[in-house]
Design a protein around this motif. Sequence first.
Motif, short mmCIF file in Angstrom:
data_model
loop_
_atom_site.label_atom_id
_atom_site.label_comp_id
_atom_site.label_asym_id
_atom_site.label_seq_id
_atom_site.Cartn_x
_atom_site.Cartn_y
_atom_site.Cartn_z
N MET A 70 -82.08 -22.97 -30.14
CA MET A 70 -82.14 -21.98 -31.24
C MET A 70 -83.59 -21.74 -31.66
N ILE A 71 -84.36 -22.82 -31.80
CA ILE A 71 -85.76 -22.68 -32.22
C ILE A 71 -86.53 -21.89 -31.15
N LEU A 117 -73.89 -26.00 -29.79
CA LEU A 117 -73.56 -26.64 -31.07
C LEU A 117 -72.05 -26.65 -31.31
N MET A 118 -71.39 -25.52 -30.98
CA MET A 118 -69.94 -25.44 -31.18
C MET A 118 -69.21 -26.40 -30.24
N MET A 172 -80.54 -18.10 -28.07
CA MET A 172 -79.89 -18.39 -29.35
C MET A 172 -78.39 -18.59 -29.18
N PHE A 173 -77.76 -17.72 -28.40
CA PHE A 173 -76.32 -17.86 -28.17
C PHE A 173 -76.02 -19.17 -27.43
N ALA A 190 -88.46 -14.61 -30.01
CA ALA A 190 -88.16 -13.32 -30.66
C ALA A 190 -89.24 -12.93 -31.66
N VAL A 202 -82.15 -13.70 -27.28
CA VAL A 202 -80.77 -13.65 -27.75
C VAL A 202 -79.88 -14.59 -26.93
N VAL A 262 -76.96 -32.03 -31.12
CA VAL A 262 -77.74 -31.38 -32.19
C VAL A 262 -79.16 -31.08 -31.69
N VAL A 264 -86.77 -9.12 -26.80
CA VAL A 264 -85.39 -9.20 -27.29
C VAL A 264 -84.53 -8.17 -26.55
N VAL A 291 -72.70 -14.91 -21.76
CA VAL A 291 -73.85 -15.74 -22.14
C VAL A 291 -74.18 -16.70 -21.01
N ALA A 307 -80.40 -27.32 -31.32
CA ALA A 307 -81.48 -26.92 -32.24
C ALA A 307 -82.70 -26.47 -31.44
N LEU A 361 -85.60 -18.19 -31.44
CA LEU A 361 -86.19 -17.56 -32.63
C LEU A 361 -87.71 -17.40 -32.47
N LEU A 367 -76.09 -21.82 -29.97
CA LEU A 367 -74.91 -21.78 -30.84
C LEU A 367 -73.68 -22.32 -30.10
N ILE A 368 -73.53 -21.93 -28.83
CA ILE A 368 -72.37 -22.41 -28.06
C ILE A 368 -72.47 -23.91 -27.82
#
Lengths: 128, 270
Positions: free
Chosen positions: A34-35, A82-83, A75-76, A41, A72, A27, A48, A60, A31, A38, A79-80
């Motif tokens: 991602m932060i 996290l998944m 961020m990806f 960006a 981007v 996490v 971007v 990616v 996180a 963002l 996300l990956i």
Amino acid sequence: MAGSNYQSNDSPHTAERWTGVILRLGVWISASLMIAGLLVAALVPSSVVPLSANPSLSEVMNHLVSSSFDPVTLMFAGLIMLMLTPVLRVITAVFGFAREHDWRFVVVSIIVLLMLGGEILYSILLKG
Amino acid sequence: MSLLSFIFLLAGGFIAGTFGALLGLGGGVLLIPFLVMVLGVPMHQAIATSIIAVIATSSAGAAMNLERRTVHIRLGMLLEIGTVFGAILGGITANRLSGTLLTKLFSGLTFLVALIMIWRIQHNNGRETVHTDGMLPGEFTDHGSGTTVHYTVKNLPGAMAISLVAGNVSGLLGVGGGIFKVPAMNLLSGIPIKAATATSNFMIGVTAAASAFIYFANGHLNPFVSCAAALGVLAGSMTGVRISRKIHSRALTWVFAVVLLGVSIQLYLK
């Protein structure tokens, strides 16, 4: 499985401790990515560079490896990550249960892992 | 994405996460209507975003619950066979259905969730029957009373069947599915609510991950929307857990049950 002598919460809790650490790490790392994405960006909109409308996992990863740390991609990557965290949690449980010599739950965890692996493989194949 | 949309996403995620934690929902049930009805996000993308938020909140919450030792990790792993299988099927099915049909299905889900919330208010008398003659013995310390609660699991096939359905709903509509699993684990299998909630929360991250890659592969993961909303939900759920002791949850549950009924009708008519 009725009546079998499962180790409950009296066990050394190796699986619990290890999976807890992996979840927390996953996490935090995702996180943070991602932060970072963002923030970059928002602060430098010109940075971007969209990968593509629908990037593949390998696209990616290639961007990350080639140090293309555009927002981007960050961020990806978050996300990956996290998944993948729950998948890593299941892998950790396999080793945790093995450490506790609870072989039945090593098998249970491996079954869950194989299903998740099959789903990821299906998704990669779907992307072509 | 404009700065205003970003702020809306972050704030919407935060509110959904806060009230989700206060009401015992994962956040997805509130996040998806917000994304679809307020921000006009396509249904598939809203579901994918919710799945990401579910993984984030589940992982963070499970790490905390594992430390408190309220999670029955063996039961969770066993039931994950059902939820993961259901979620993969749900994810594949959802990506073959139209956004309109998924919206109608989600409308039905919110209606059902509202009814379950009302039912739980009326049947929550604080008493639980714990069985000690089942399988998979577990225990946890109830910090409220300071006692150690010992329990076993009854009717494992029943719990497995409910897990399969909950996993399917999760993959299809992007919610955690705890609203179905927790009462079922408590009523069918005699697992104390505290352990059932913690174990369900532990499971939903893996359940959500089981369909997340399918949504990713189908191009429904918008990085801006997913990251902003997921971070908002994560921060909101942590806040919700902290303030939950100070809030009169019975009245709040009534209010949100009525709100969800309204949302359900709005979504159906959309």
